[in-house]
Design an enzyme around this catalytic site. Structure first.
Site, mmCIF file in Angstrom:
data_model
loop_
_atom_site.group_PDB
_atom_site.id
_atom_site.type_symbol
_atom_site.label_atom_id
_atom_site.label_comp_id
_atom_site.label_asym_id
_atom_site.label_seq_id
_atom_site.Cartn_x
_atom_site.Cartn_y
_atom_site.Cartn_z
ATOM 1 N N HIS A 19 -8.984 -40.359 34.100
ATOM 2 C CA HIS A 19 -9.262 -39.778 35.175
ATOM 3 C C HIS A 19 -8.130 -40.156 35.724
ATOM 4 O O HIS A 19 -7.758 -38.696 36.744
ATOM 5 C CB HIS A 19 -9.410 -40.978 36.165
ATOM 6 C CG HIS A 19 -11.333 -40.280 35.487
ATOM 7 N ND1 HIS A 19 -12.238 -41.813 35.104
ATOM 8 C CD2 HIS A 19 -12.736 -39.800 34.719
ATOM 9 C CE1 HIS A 19 -12.814 -42.089 35.076
ATOM 10 N NE2 HIS A 19 -13.499 -40.157 34.493
ATOM 11 N N LYS A 43 -29.396 -43.814 38.496
ATOM 12 C CA LYS A 43 -28.518 -43.290 37.981
ATOM 13 C C LYS A 43 -28.614 -45.467 38.262
ATOM 14 O O LYS A 43 -28.462 -45.975 39.475
ATOM 15 C CB LYS A 43 -27.314 -43.886 37.467
ATOM 16 C CG LYS A 43 -27.424 -42.103 37.094
ATOM 17 C CD LYS A 43 -26.708 -41.665 36.166
ATOM 18 C CE LYS A 43 -25.878 -40.531 34.765
ATOM 19 N NZ LYS A 43 -24.709 -40.392 34.041
ATOM 20 N N ARG A 92 -10.970 -33.709 26.837
ATOM 21 C CA ARG A 92 -10.508 -34.948 26.104
ATOM 22 C C ARG A 92 -10.548 -34.230 24.265
ATOM 23 O O ARG A 92 -9.491 -34.483 24.105
ATOM 24 C CB ARG A 92 -10.985 -36.366 25.995
ATOM 25 C CG ARG A 92 -10.702 -37.432 27.263
ATOM 26 C CD ARG A 92 -11.973 -38.219 27.222
ATOM 27 N NE ARG A 92 -13.457 -37.286 27.298
ATOM 28 C CZ ARG A 92 -14.180 -38.299 27.947
ATOM 29 N NH1 ARG A 92 -14.431 -39.183 27.804
ATOM 30 N NH2 ARG A 92 -16.000 -38.202 28.277
ATOM 31 N N SER A 130 -14.821 -44.287 30.212
ATOM 32 C CA SER A 130 -15.398 -44.911 31.416
ATOM 33 C C SER A 130 -16.707 -46.078 30.575
ATOM 34 O O SER A 130 -16.585 -46.833 30.230
ATOM 35 C CB SER A 130 -16.653 -44.370 32.293
ATOM 36 O OG SER A 130 -15.784 -43.501 33.474
HETATM 37 O O1 PNS Z 1 -17.454 -38.246 35.165
HETATM 38 P P1 PNS Z 1 -19.669 -37.406 34.799
HETATM 39 O O2 PNS Z 1 -20.946 -38.270 34.937
HETATM 40 O O3 PNS Z 1 -18.574 -36.676 33.698
HETATM 41 O O4 PNS Z 1 -19.669 -36.615 35.878
HETATM 42 C C1 PNS Z 1 -20.541 -35.213 36.139
HETATM 43 C C2 PNS Z 1 -20.535 -35.408 36.938
HETATM 44 C C3 PNS Z 1 -20.861 -35.741 38.372
HETATM 45 C C4 PNS Z 1 -19.651 -33.580 37.565
HETATM 46 C C5 PNS Z 1 -22.528 -33.812 37.093
HETATM 47 O O5 PNS Z 1 -23.231 -34.849 36.807
HETATM 48 C C6 PNS Z 1 -23.068 -33.261 38.494
HETATM 49 O O6 PNS Z 1 -21.677 -32.028 38.812
HETATM 50 N N1 PNS Z 1 -23.521 -33.470 39.341
HETATM 51 C C7 PNS Z 1 -24.115 -33.093 40.228
HETATM 52 C C8 PNS Z 1 -24.973 -32.373 40.378
HETATM 53 C C9 PNS Z 1 -24.738 -30.980 40.116
HETATM 54 O O7 PNS Z 1 -24.678 -30.641 40.790
HETATM 55 N N2 PNS Z 1 -25.806 -30.788 39.434
HETATM 56 C C10 PNS Z 1 -25.435 -29.380 38.687
HETATM 57 C C11 PNS Z 1 -24.171 -28.814 37.831
HETATM 58 S S1 PNS Z 1 -24.712 -28.833 36.385
#
Ligand code: PNS
Length: 168
Positions: A19, A43, A92, A130
């Site tokens: 990150h 979660k 990645r 993570s």
């Molecule tokens: O670190 P991660 O878990 O890969 O992050 C995922 C994240 C937080 C970027 C994604 O789940 C997100 O944007 N969640 C917020 C809800 C949202 O906006 N959803 C629409 C986009 S598909």
């Protein structure tokens, strides 16, 4: 010229050197980056939202043009609130691409004015995530070289509290 602001959304449960690698690249391109920690009550993260924010703040060098915030709704809505024109995500490997592509297209549909920008991680971090870090640490493996030191200490406190006796 107005500031170029990006948000870097994620779960950050917990922050890894992967990150920070992406963040370092992003701060080279944008004037300001807001790390956006998803507060998702459905979660069950290892670290609470407050802990994840604190660990990020302790891990990011203080002279970086970066702030840390939390959001609970849509990423694009938080980006708009922050006046960001871009959403930063790290890639990645090709295995990340499909989900990221889907998310990027949905975000573009929701907010056409906000661009998703992908940064490639460095080779050293290709295998770092993570979830794999948590699994290895929980089972007693050494992940100290893969996470910022505040995270290494916090993970040991969660998984192996007895190992810290006398060290704190
Ligand atoms: O670190 P991660 O878990 O890969 O992050 C995922 C994240 C937080 C970027 C994604 O789940 C997100 O944007 N969640 C917020 C809800 C949202 O906006 N959803 C629409 C986009 S598909």
């Amino acid at each position: 010229m107005s500031e170029r602001i990006a948000i870097y959304p994620g779960s950050f449960d917990p922050t890894t050197l992967g990150h920070l690698d992406i963040l370092e690249r992003a701060k080279g391109v944008f004037d300001h980056v807001v790390v956006a920690v998803l507060d998702n009550p459905s979660k069950q993260p290892l670290f609470s939202t407050t802990e994840r924010v604190a660990l990020l703040r302790d891990s990011i060098p203080s002279d970086w043009p970066v702030t840390v915030g939390t959001f609970g709704g849509l990423t694009v809505e938080y980006a708009r609130i922050m006046n960001a024109t871009a959403i930063v995500r790290g890639l990645r490997a090709t295995s990340d691409f499909e989900a990221e592509f889907q998310m990027g297209l949905m975000n573009r549909r929701l907010a056409p004015e906000i661009h998703t920008v992908f940064f490639m991680t460095s080779f050293a971090n290709v295998f770092v995530s993570s979830s794999i870090i948590k699994e290895v640490c929980q089972r007693g493996g050494d992940v100290d070289a893969l996470v910022p030191s505040p995270v290494a200490v916090a993970m040991r406190a969660k998984f192996h509290p007895s190992s810290l006796q006398g060290a704190l």
